[in-house]
Write an enzyme that holds these catalytic residues in place. Structure first.
Site, PDB file in Angstrom:
ATOM      1  N   SER A 121    -111.687   8.765  76.218  1.00 25.21           N
ATOM      2  CA  SER A 121    -111.137   9.826  77.054  1.00 25.21           C
ATOM      3  C   SER A 121    -110.426  10.904  76.250  1.00 25.21           C
ATOM      4  CB  SER A 121    -110.155   9.227  78.071  1.00 25.21           C
ATOM      5  OG  SER A 121    -109.123   8.525  77.409  1.00 25.21           O
ATOM      6  N   HIS A 157    -117.970  10.760  78.903  1.00 23.53           N
ATOM      7  CA  HIS A 157    -116.651  10.447  79.461  1.00 23.53           C
ATOM      8  C   HIS A 157    -116.696  10.506  80.982  1.00 23.53           C
ATOM      9  CE1 HIS A 157    -112.241  11.622  80.281  1.00 23.53           C
ATOM     10  NE2 HIS A 157    -112.371  10.309  80.286  1.00 23.53           N
ATOM     11  N   GLU A 179    -118.094  14.252  81.357  1.00 21.81           N
ATOM     12  CA  GLU A 179    -118.054  15.137  80.189  1.00 21.81           C
ATOM     13  C   GLU A 179    -119.039  14.614  79.145  1.00 21.81           C
ATOM     14  OE1 GLU A 179    -113.594  16.973  79.901  1.00 21.81           O
ATOM     15  OE2 GLU A 179    -113.773  14.843  79.465  1.00 21.81           O
ATOM     16  N   ASN A 201    -108.872  16.181  80.256  1.00 22.66           N
ATOM     17  CA  ASN A 201    -107.592  15.563  79.882  1.00 22.66           C
ATOM     18  C   ASN A 201    -106.707  16.525  79.096  1.00 22.66           C
ATOM     19  OD1 ASN A 201    -107.875  13.145  81.197  1.00 22.66           O
ATOM     20  ND2 ASN A 201    -108.755  12.067  79.452  1.00 22.66           N
TER      21      ASN A 201
END
Length: 697
Positions: A422, A443, A455, A493
């Site tokens: 992540s 991800h 992702e 993130n």
């Protein structure tokens, strides 16, 4: 008698049987689906005019497309109408065509298979009766509210009068589609048919019309009287206001108002409906939601036309993420092997998978068939025959590289190795690989079954063909992929973490969690940051925070470690920043004398926007539209605002940059505007420019 002799249609096929029944087949030229455009309506108008004169024994309307009846109005055309300020004229035109169909003296039956949405559903509502294929693929709905408008071709005027307002309004307010069986039970369709007998049964229904049950007719009448509308409308408004804010999403409230004011005259109801839709089309909410529709279509299109060459997926790590990725891949038809150290770590994932399948699939046979595609593999023998191996172990770069050293030698061809990391940079993870060109990040987001985004994480050695195969795999499992640079935190993130860390800091400063959550939701976030941190897990937040904080120039606020040490990691432990009961946070009451800091919302939201600008400047994604799409589908960022870049365009880059500078003076350098605030993509855009960037012009 050749009723349509001398007339040629591009989008409709017409035929007439010996017994005088006319069949109209909608078959939009040059398209795999039926989207109802002005040209489609113009031809239907000519056909209905001829039918009104010739008076056939009956009319059947169906689709010649295998994919379904109609996906709704042509959204590209609608954007064009909005651009040219001709929404009202085009809405009224569609209403006139459908009303002319509804007024035909002969019986009319719509025969529905596959998707029947929006303007397609309004077309079948203009017919006397409806029959649907009793098939899982049959879906009937009015999803216009998801585009910031409401039905405009008679949906609000006809559906409440057909099935009663208490059933009709929720269908239009939520936009959720009905299955064939549900549509039949509610009275939206009059009969169900086996798919292969649909047209034959439609002819039978035409000759012997179905009498609607008295209870249905009585309910439809009683719930649409003037008194009923005055009583029910405030109830519906209150229920809607509990879910969305009127200033954020005006369409549901406008639709209730249209229904409340609509009398017995269909002409009056249609007039109210048209004016309301035309007004809503000019709102920023509608324009942003329509833009998001096209962004979603763009993400869906990535990987199209490419063979992923993946049949067998091997997942290492049967924790929440790895187990759920494996379960989802099997659900979408792939053969999957799931590896972990011992069977006791794999079994919970298999149990969760079965629960998912029982919820999603209708029959025990399908559940068993899907369950068989997901196999436990403690020894990891599945690696050798896999086309794609996904690593989903804990966030430790050294442990991941050690695992790759065991997996890669077992590959025998053009297999892909992927990490579900992540936040760890891909350049760091690819070190030591024999074939780094076939390594990338995939991800996923938690919960895997619900979160649409994946992702696809790049690095400097990645083979572009492998990236295309990964995008095609994401498409095959029904996810929306966005390709991102493999720098720390990638896209989602990296943008989300400043928001969460600032909320944690505010929490540690004494701001009550419910206040923080309320202000974030007031901005338009789907969930407040404190509830989100507990849901994700405080251990995950701390891990990602530690990884990203130095890169972002931030600090992890105190308090998280203390919670984790006593086993209070959030929702999964029943204790975190909140206490959890039956999957829901028990939020404490806030002291009525509590005074909220005036800049609270800005302190949470602007760091996220600031980082989005930095991502754009750093080229984390290919363009600003993809950035907005990634953040909306990955974090739920206020859809009605159109994403962080669109929010900057709307509010003004200079204004937001100045607010960041003021916050930096007051609270420190973490609020200092980052590089990229002069990016040309931040300039305000006209509707025409937006359409151009989306490839709609």
């Amino acid at each position: 008698m050749l009723m349509f002799e001398g007339l040629r249609f591009n989008h409709w096929k017409t035929s007439q049987s010996d017994d005088g029944i006319v069949t109209l087949s909608l078959d939009r030229e040059g398209s795999s689906v039926n989207a109802i455009s002005r040209a489609v309506l113009n031809e239907l108008e000519q056909i209905v005019e001829r039918l009104a004169i010739e008076k056939p024994a009956g009319v059947i309307i169906h689709s010649a497309k295998p994919s379904g009846f109609a996906v709704g109005a042509d959204i590209k055309a609608f954007l064009e109408y909005a651009k040219n300020d001709t929404v009202l004229e085009n809405i009224e035109h569609g209403q006139r065509v459908y009303e002319a169909l509804a007024k035909l003296q002969c019986p009319t039956v719509a025969a529905v298979h596959g998707a029947c949405m929006g303007g397609g559903t309004e077309l079948i509502l203009a017919c006397r009766q409806r029959i649907a294929a009793d098939d899982e693929k049959t879906k009937i709905g009015l999803p216009e509210v998801m585009l910031g408008i409401h039905p405009g071709w008679g949906g609000t005027a006809r559906l409440p009068r057909l099935i009663g307002a208490p059933d009709a309004l929720p269908i239009m307010l939520t936009g959720r589609a009905l299955s064939a069986k549900r549509a039949f039970a509610m009275g939206v369709v009059d009969r169900l048919s086996r798919p292969e007998e649909l047209l034959a049964e439609a002819r039978h229904l035409l000759r012997r019309p179905q009498t609607r049950p008295f209870a249905h007719r009585a309910k439809a009448w009683a719930t649409n009287t003037w008194l009923a509308r005055q009583i029910l409308a405030p109830v519906m408004i209150k229920q809607t206001a509990a879910k969305v804010r009127k200033e954020h999403y005006p369409a549901p409230f406008a639709m209730i108002d249209v229904w409340k004011r609509g009398g017995s005259s269909v002409t009056q109801r249609l007039k109210l409906e048209a004016r309301s839709v035309a007004k809503l089309a000019k709102t920023p909410t509608a324009q942003n939601l329509i833009r998001i529709f096209f962004l979603q279509e763009r993400l869906k299109g990535q990987g199209a036309g490419v063979d992923a060459a993946i049949k067998h997926v091997h997942v290492v790590g049967a924790g929440v993420m790895g187990g759920d990725i494996a379960a989802w891949a099997a659900f979408r038809g792939f053969e999957v092997t799931l590896q972990d150290r011992e069977m006791k770590f794999i079994q919970p994932a298999l149990d969760r998978a079965r629960q998912l399948y029982e919820k999603k699939l209708k029959t025990p046979e399908k559940v068993e068939q899907t369950t068989r595609r997901l196999r436990a593999d403690v020894e990891g023998k599945g690696v050798a025959s896999a086309d794609l191996a996904i690593e989903a172990i804990y966030e430790d770069a050294e442990a991941k590289r050690e695992l790759y050293g065991k997996i890669e030698p077992q590959f025998q061809g053009n297999q892909i190795l992927a990490s579900n990391t992540s936040s760890i940079p891909l350049d760091e993870l690819r070190m030591g690989l024999a074939a780094p060109q076939r390594f990338l990040g995939l991800h996923f987001f938690n919960p895997v079954a619900q979160m649409p985004l994946v992702e696809v994480v790049r690095h400097d050695k990645l083979d572009p063909e492998i990236e295309k195969r990964a995008l095609a795999f994401c498409k095959a499992i029904g996810k929306l992929p966005v390709a991102v640079k493999g720098t720390p935190g990638f896209l989602v993130n990296r943008i989300l973490m400043p928001y969460l860390l600032e909320a944690m800091r505010l929490y540690s400063e004494g701001v009550p969690g419910p206040v923080l959550d309320r202000e974030a939701k007031k901005f338009g976030m789907p969930m407040g940051p404190i509830e989100l941190a507990d849901t994700v897990g405080l251990d995950v937040c701390a891990s990602v925070g530690k990884e990203l904080a130095p890169f972002l120039g931030l600090e992890v606020p105190p308090g998280l470690e203390d919670k984790m040490e006593v086993g209070k990691r959030g929702k999964k432990d029943g204790q975190g920043l909140y206490t959890w009961s039956e999957g829901k946070p028990q939020k404490p009451e806030v002291d009525k004398d509590y005074i909220m800091p005036p800049d609270l919302q800005e302190r949470m939201i602007l760091p996220m926007v600031n980082e989005a600008i930095a991502c754009l400047a750093d080229g984390v994604v290919d363009d600003a539209d993809l950035l907005d799409a990634g953040v909306i589908f990955g974090t739920g960022f206020a859809p009605f605002r159109g994403g962080p870049i669109q929010y900057v365009r709307t509010e003004g880059a200079d204004k937001l940059k100045q607010r960041l500078e003021q916050l930096a003076q007051r609270y420190g350098d973490r609020f200092r505007p980052k590089q990229g605030w002069d990016h040309p993509a931040l300039a305000p855009q006209t509707l025409e420019q937006q359409a151009g960037s989306l490839g709609v012009a």
